[in-house]
Design a protein around this motif. Structure first.
Motif, PDB file in Angstrom:
ATOM      1  N   HIS A 266      16.194   5.093   1.509  1.00 57.31           N
ATOM      2  CA  HIS A 266      16.073   4.404   2.797  1.00 57.31           C
ATOM      3  C   HIS A 266      14.712   3.704   2.876  1.00 57.31           C
ATOM      4  O   HIS A 266      14.607   2.565   3.346  1.00 57.31           O
ATOM      5  CB  HIS A 266      16.234   5.423   3.934  1.00 57.31           C
ATOM      6  CG  HIS A 266      16.235   4.816   5.302  1.00 57.31           C
ATOM      7  ND1 HIS A 266      15.078   4.686   6.033  1.00 57.31           N
ATOM      8  CD2 HIS A 266      17.224   4.292   6.051  1.00 57.31           C
ATOM      9  CE1 HIS A 266      15.378   4.112   7.184  1.00 57.31           C
ATOM     10  NE2 HIS A 266      16.676   3.862   7.221  1.00 57.31           N
TER      11      HIS A 266
ATOM     12  N   GLU B 228       4.175   6.605   2.218  1.00 57.06           N
ATOM     13  CA  GLU B 228       3.880   7.958   2.700  1.00 57.06           C
ATOM     14  C   GLU B 228       4.166   8.070   4.195  1.00 57.06           C
ATOM     15  O   GLU B 228       4.711   9.074   4.656  1.00 57.06           O
ATOM     16  CB  GLU B 228       2.413   8.302   2.404  1.00 57.06           C
ATOM     17  CG  GLU B 228       2.172   8.463   0.919  1.00 57.06           C
ATOM     18  CD  GLU B 228       0.711   8.650   0.562  1.00 57.06           C
ATOM     19  OE1 GLU B 228      -0.151   8.340   1.394  1.00 57.06           O
ATOM     20  OE2 GLU B 228       0.450   9.112  -0.559  1.00 57.06           O
ATOM     21  N   ALA B 229       3.813   7.016   4.944  1.00 58.49           N
ATOM     22  CA  ALA B 229       4.091   7.022   6.381  1.00 58.49           C
ATOM     23  C   ALA B 229       5.597   7.134   6.620  1.00 58.49           C
ATOM     24  O   ALA B 229       6.040   7.888   7.487  1.00 58.49           O
ATOM     25  CB  ALA B 229       3.542   5.750   7.020  1.00 58.49           C
ATOM     26  N   ALA B 230       6.379   6.410   5.812  1.00 62.51           N
ATOM     27  CA  ALA B 230       7.836   6.462   5.964  1.00 62.51           C
ATOM     28  C   ALA B 230       8.356   7.861   5.635  1.00 62.51           C
ATOM     29  O   ALA B 230       9.235   8.387   6.316  1.00 62.51           O
ATOM     30  CB  ALA B 230       8.486   5.419   5.069  1.00 62.51           C
ATOM     31  N   ARG B 231       7.767   8.470   4.599  1.00 59.41           N
ATOM     32  CA  ARG B 231       8.195   9.830   4.228  1.00 59.41           C
ATOM     33  C   ARG B 231       7.947  10.798   5.376  1.00 59.41           C
ATOM     34  O   ARG B 231       8.800  11.624   5.708  1.00 59.41           O
ATOM     35  CB  ARG B 231       7.407  10.318   3.011  1.00 59.41           C
ATOM     36  CG  ARG B 231       8.045   9.898   1.725  1.00 59.41           C
ATOM     37  CD  ARG B 231       7.246  10.390   0.537  1.00 59.41           C
ATOM     38  NE  ARG B 231       7.580   9.557  -0.600  1.00 59.41           N
ATOM     39  CZ  ARG B 231       6.814   9.345  -1.642  1.00 59.41           C
ATOM     40  NH1 ARG B 231       5.632   9.921  -1.695  1.00 59.41           N
ATOM     41  NH2 ARG B 231       7.208   8.580  -2.611  1.00 59.41           N
ATOM     42  N   ILE B 232       6.763  10.696   5.984  1.00 60.19           N
ATOM     43  CA  ILE B 232       6.429  11.588   7.096  1.00 60.19           C
ATOM     44  C   ILE B 232       7.335  11.305   8.282  1.00 60.19           C
ATOM     45  O   ILE B 232       7.745  12.210   8.996  1.00 60.19           O
ATOM     46  CB  ILE B 232       4.934  11.433   7.468  1.00 60.19           C
ATOM     47  CG1 ILE B 232       4.077  12.032   6.361  1.00 60.19           C
ATOM     48  CG2 ILE B 232       4.619  12.125   8.787  1.00 60.19           C
ATOM     49  CD1 ILE B 232       2.601  11.858   6.556  1.00 60.19           C
ATOM     50  N   ASP B 233       7.702  10.023   8.462  1.00 57.51           N
ATOM     51  CA  ASP B 233       8.575   9.652   9.575  1.00 57.51           C
ATOM     52  C   ASP B 233      10.012  10.147   9.381  1.00 57.51           C
ATOM     53  O   ASP B 233      10.845   9.952  10.258  1.00 57.51           O
ATOM     54  CB  ASP B 233       8.586   8.122   9.755  1.00 57.51           C
ATOM     55  CG  ASP B 233       7.417   7.662  10.608  1.00 57.51           C
ATOM     56  OD1 ASP B 233       6.780   8.510  11.233  1.00 57.51           O
ATOM     57  OD2 ASP B 233       7.148   6.444  10.637  1.00 57.51           O
ATOM     58  N   GLY B 234      10.298  10.711   8.213  1.00 57.31           N
ATOM     59  CA  GLY B 234      11.618  11.300   8.013  1.00 57.31           C
ATOM     60  C   GLY B 234      12.569  10.435   7.205  1.00 57.31           C
ATOM     61  O   GLY B 234      13.757  10.713   7.127  1.00 57.31           O
ATOM     62  N   SER B 235      12.031   9.383   6.595  1.00 53.31           N
ATOM     63  CA  SER B 235      12.891   8.489   5.825  1.00 53.31           C
ATOM     64  C   SER B 235      13.071   9.050   4.413  1.00 53.31           C
ATOM     65  O   SER B 235      12.105   9.496   3.805  1.00 53.31           O
ATOM     66  CB  SER B 235      12.203   7.126   5.782  1.00 53.31           C
ATOM     67  OG  SER B 235      12.862   6.273   4.914  1.00 53.31           O
ATOM     68  N   ASN B 236      14.319   9.023   3.904  1.00 57.76           N
ATOM     69  CA  ASN B 236      14.478   9.465   2.511  1.00 57.76           C
ATOM     70  C   ASN B 236      14.077   8.332   1.565  1.00 57.76           C
ATOM     71  O   ASN B 236      13.865   7.206   2.000  1.00 57.76           O
ATOM     72  CB  ASN B 236      15.890   9.998   2.248  1.00 57.76           C
ATOM     73  CG  ASN B 236      16.944   8.920   2.335  1.00 57.76           C
ATOM     74  OD1 ASN B 236      16.713   7.784   1.908  1.00 57.76           O
ATOM     75  ND2 ASN B 236      18.085   9.235   2.909  1.00 57.76           N
TER      76      ASN B 236
ATOM     77  N   PRO C 280       0.836  -1.196   0.000  1.00 55.45           N
ATOM     78  CA  PRO C 280       0.000   0.000   0.000  1.00 55.45           C
ATOM     79  C   PRO C 280       0.881   1.261   0.000  1.00 55.45           C
ATOM     80  O   PRO C 280       1.878   1.307   0.716  1.00 55.45           O
ATOM     81  CB  PRO C 280      -0.789  -0.113   1.311  1.00 55.45           C
ATOM     82  CG  PRO C 280      -0.149  -1.163   2.108  1.00 55.45           C
ATOM     83  CD  PRO C 280       0.776  -1.949   1.240  1.00 55.45           C
TER      84      PRO C 280
ATOM     85  N   LYS D  99      14.530  -0.188   3.526  1.00 52.13           N
ATOM     86  CA  LYS D  99      14.112  -0.603   4.874  1.00 52.13           C
ATOM     87  C   LYS D  99      12.622  -0.934   4.988  1.00 52.13           C
ATOM     88  O   LYS D  99      12.207  -1.591   5.930  1.00 52.13           O
ATOM     89  CB  LYS D  99      14.459   0.503   5.883  1.00 52.13           C
ATOM     90  CG  LYS D  99      15.930   0.757   6.013  1.00 52.13           C
ATOM     91  CD  LYS D  99      16.598  -0.350   6.802  1.00 52.13           C
ATOM     92  CE  LYS D  99      18.094  -0.147   6.802  1.00 52.13           C
ATOM     93  NZ  LYS D  99      18.813  -1.161   7.534  1.00 52.13           N
ATOM     94  N   VAL D 100      11.821  -0.424   4.074  1.00 51.27           N
ATOM     95  CA  VAL D 100      10.379  -0.695   4.167  1.00 51.27           C
ATOM     96  C   VAL D 100       9.911  -1.575   3.005  1.00 51.27           C
ATOM     97  O   VAL D 100       9.258  -2.588   3.207  1.00 51.27           O
ATOM     98  CB  VAL D 100       9.562   0.629   4.189  1.00 51.27           C
ATOM     99  CG1 VAL D 100       8.069   0.349   4.192  1.00 51.27           C
ATOM    100  CG2 VAL D 100       9.943   1.463   5.405  1.00 51.27           C
TER     101      VAL D 100
ATOM    102  N   GLU E 265       0.344   3.990   1.245  1.00 52.85           N
ATOM    103  CA  GLU E 265       0.320   4.687   2.541  1.00 52.85           C
ATOM    104  C   GLU E 265       1.574   4.364   3.350  1.00 52.85           C
ATOM    105  O   GLU E 265       2.047   5.187   4.117  1.00 52.85           O
ATOM    106  CB  GLU E 265      -0.914   4.270   3.367  1.00 52.85           C
ATOM    107  CG  GLU E 265      -2.188   4.953   2.952  1.00 52.85           C
ATOM    108  CD  GLU E 265      -2.946   4.122   1.954  1.00 52.85           C
ATOM    109  OE1 GLU E 265      -2.345   3.219   1.335  1.00 52.85           O
ATOM    110  OE2 GLU E 265      -4.150   4.371   1.783  1.00 52.85           O
ATOM    111  N   LEU E 266       2.091   3.141   3.178  1.00 55.50           N
ATOM    112  CA  LEU E 266       3.304   2.761   3.907  1.00 55.50           C
ATOM    113  C   LEU E 266       4.470   3.646   3.507  1.00 55.50           C
ATOM    114  O   LEU E 266       5.255   4.084   4.343  1.00 55.50           O
ATOM    115  CB  LEU E 266       3.668   1.307   3.588  1.00 55.50           C
ATOM    116  CG  LEU E 266       3.075   0.229   4.460  1.00 55.50           C
ATOM    117  CD1 LEU E 266       3.595  -1.123   4.040  1.00 55.50           C
ATOM    118  CD2 LEU E 266       3.427   0.483   5.908  1.00 55.50           C
TER     119      LEU E 266
END
Lengths: 280, 360
Positions: free
Chosen positions: A183, A172-180, A167, A187-188, A169-170
């Protein structure tokens, strides 16, 4: 409608499956039996019982100075393993690029990759040979390994798998969490893609292990050759030295790693073949 | 902590579809604002613009004093809870919660302290080592909240976070989120299409339709003073009854005539005299109790269907060729296919212009 299959249908299904299994496994049986028999015994005809020449055949394969089997196995392992890693990782990366990002040439890029999928290797072989000669890569393993970064079939599998199992959203969630972005991919996305990566790695490994056409064009020295070429060399050896027991032994040695890979990863293969199209 | 300001914000997609034509909205610091509206009204797009997941085609978006148009999501100091939780499936609950902290290179002690704090508030302590797939829907949603909490964000964004939960769990999580807002004292922006969630949780509610804000006010004001027909129909369950009524001059005011009813209202309707207006009556403003009965405000309606809800009953009525719903105490209710006398509470009648659909 939940209708139980009739008894007769089950019996027929089993008969068909047994026949198919026999067809698949019988040749392996011939192979294993024949690698234990001498050239004369093999020429005399087929036998269901193993012979006594296993050690002799094995020694003659391993100790043939003109047939560097050990370096062949090593070369095949290097090429197949590297190809499996590169093909799966870069195909997943490409599929992710087309799946997760919106850009202008997204559709044409997808179509372009799909067009490469229908192009046979043979069509581009001469051009390919020309390029690697000019790059000074002839008679090295690089031309066998590097092109696997572009594997359209693997890409398509990864793309379908992402559609069903990743999905956005995963991401997007990583982007909001600060992941480039890179990464996030490593990692995801990669951990989620594990089942698809495993099954495609197996397929890529086997395909490259069995590849004959390109290695035959590229590799010239005996020490650089991969197993399929060595098998072909042995089969076309001159009439006086021709030893069927030796040929069967080499083929047996060649399929052992693949059987190990299949048995070790069979759980992924069965699960993986059904992947891509099924949404959880 | 920060407020959020939209100044003439426009969102047009690459295919030329404009979902938000011109948005002006000011969300105060520490406020709980709910964006509500039907599907496709642009509420999620608005939220995603705050998060930075959708680019802004035109206009300006501020979080605090800072212009955010070109700032990447990770630099906005926001946290978002998604509808489908968006938990990393391969990581444990603990790792899910520390994912952002690890990237921000927060010291391990601090990280443990924060996770412990969030897990304690959300009751997640026994599950920290579990993977998301081993959790129930409500637990997953709490992990998503915890993941947002540990980051100390300036703004909490929640995109329909309860829509995948069952009714009981939804009620429970609703109060938990409200408590969390009070406890954290952070700005919350909450998107939902469920008006119960909007009414119970929001300090202020922004009702949207076709990317345009219809009304932005407190829940009570939205209910009591809807600014147009859309808001009146959207807020309140069962929906407000809309009846065409003719305005006539009466002693000491004007009266609304439909069927045999003549409801006198204390409003200056000179401009509408002789014209038809839309008369909005909430189902609970139709009374079956005798103390409300008076002259002119009575209707004698036929009950098409009755729905017994326990303490009260919803009556689906037919009156003067128009359909209505009444919400009456169960002991005063009658059964379907009977007639019932109901009194209209004239003070609570809403009036709307038939052409502009705006409140009169």
């Amino acid at each position: 409608m939940d209708k139980k299959p009739s008894h007769a249908r089950t019996v027929i299904a089993y008969i068909v499956l047994i026949l198919l299994t026999f067809l698949c496994l019988f040749f392996f049986y011939i192979l294993v039996i024949n690698c234990t028999r001498s050239h004369q015994q093999i020429q005399a005809g087929f036998s269901f019982l193993p012979g006594s020449s296993f050690a002799k055949n094995f020694n003659s394969v391993i100790h043939d100075a003109k047939l560097p089997v050990l370096s062949g196995i090593k070369n095949s392992l290097i090429v197949s393993a590297c190809c499996a890693i590169l093909a799966t990782y870069f195909s997943a990366l490409t599929a992710y690029g087309l799946y997760a990002y919106n850009f202008k040439l997204k559709k044409p890029a997808f179509i372009f990759i799909m067009l490469i999928l229908v192009m046979p290797t043979q069509v581009s072989a001469m051009g390919f040979l020309n390029v690697i000669t000019k790059l000074g890569m002839i008679n090295t393993l690089y031309p066998l390994i590097l092109p696997s970064v572009a594997a359209p079939a693997v890409f398509y599998f990864m793309y379908s798998y992402m559609q069903s199992s990743l999905p956005l959203e995963l991401v997007e969630a990583a982007r909001i969490d600060g992941s480039n972005e890179f990464h996030t991919f490593n990692k995801v996305v990669i951990p989620i893609m594990k089942p698809a990566l495993a099954v495609q790695a197996i397929f890529a490994f086997v395909q490259n292990w069995n590849n004959y056409f390109i290695p035959a064009l590229v590799l010239q020295e005996n020490s650089k050759r991969t197993l399929p070429i060595l098998i072909a060399m042995l089969r076309s050896a001159d009439f006086l030295k021709f030893d069927m027991g030796k040929v069967y032994m080499l083929i047996t040695i060649a399929i052992v790693p693949i059987i190990i890979v299949y048995i070790a990863l069979s759980k992924y293969i069965v699960a993986g073949v059904a992947l891509g199209g099924v949404k959880e | 902590m920060a407020g959020i300001t939209f100044k003439n914000v426009v969102k047009t997609y690459d295919n030329g579809v404009t979902v938000v034509p011109n948005l002006n909205l000011e969300i105060k610091d520490k406020e709980f604002v709910v964006l509500v509206g039907p599907s496709g009204c642009g509420k999620s797009t608005t939220l995603r613009m705050i998060a930075g997941l959708e680019s802004i085609s035109d206009g300006e978006l501020y979080i605090g004093d800072q212009l955010m148009n070109a700032v990447a999501p990770k630099n906005r100091n926001i946290a978002m809870v998604f509808q489908n939780y968006a938990l990393y499936p391969h990581l444990s609950v603990y790792k899910n919660m520390t994912f952002a902290l690890e990237l921000a290179k927060v010291p391990k002690d601090e990280m443990n302290r924060k996770v412990k704090w969030a897990a304690e508030i959300l009751g997640l302590e026994p599950y920290l080592d579990r993977k998301p797939k081993a959790l129930s829907g409500g637990q997953r949603q709490r992990v998503a909240l915890g993941r947002a909490m540990v980051r100390d964000p300036e703004v909490f964004l929640l995109d329909e976070p309860l829509s995948n939960l069952d009714a009981k769990l939804r009620t429970e999580m609703r109060s938990q989120i409200s408590k969390l807002h009070k406890r954290l004292g952070t700005t919350f922006v909450y998107v939902t299409h469920d008006q119960t969630e909007a009414m119970t949780m929001g300090d202020r509610i922004c009702v949207m339709k076709d990317g345009i804000i219809q009304q932005f006010d407190t829940p009570q004001n939205l209910y009591d003073y809807p600014c147009n027909l859309f808001v009146a129909g959207f807020i309140g369950s069962p929906q407000m009854n809309f009846i065409d009524a003719e305005v006539k001059k009466a002693e000491g005011g004007y009266k609304l005539c439909f069927g045999e009813a003549e409801v006198t209202v204390d409003k200056d309707l000179a401009a509408y005299e002789g014209k038809t207006v839309i008369c909005g009556i909430r189902p609970e403003d139709l009374h079956a109790e005798k103390q409300f009965f008076g002259e002119g405000n009575m209707i004698d309606a036929y009950i098409d269907l009755d729905e017994m809800m326990g303490s009260e009953s919803y009556l689906y009525l037919k009156y003067a060729g128009q359909k209505m719903i009444a919400r009456v105490p169960a002991r005063y209710a009658k059964k379907a296919e009977e007639n019932i006398s109901l009194a209209i509470d004239a003070e609570k009648v809403h009036l709307f212009d038939k052409d502009t659909e705006k409140a009169i």
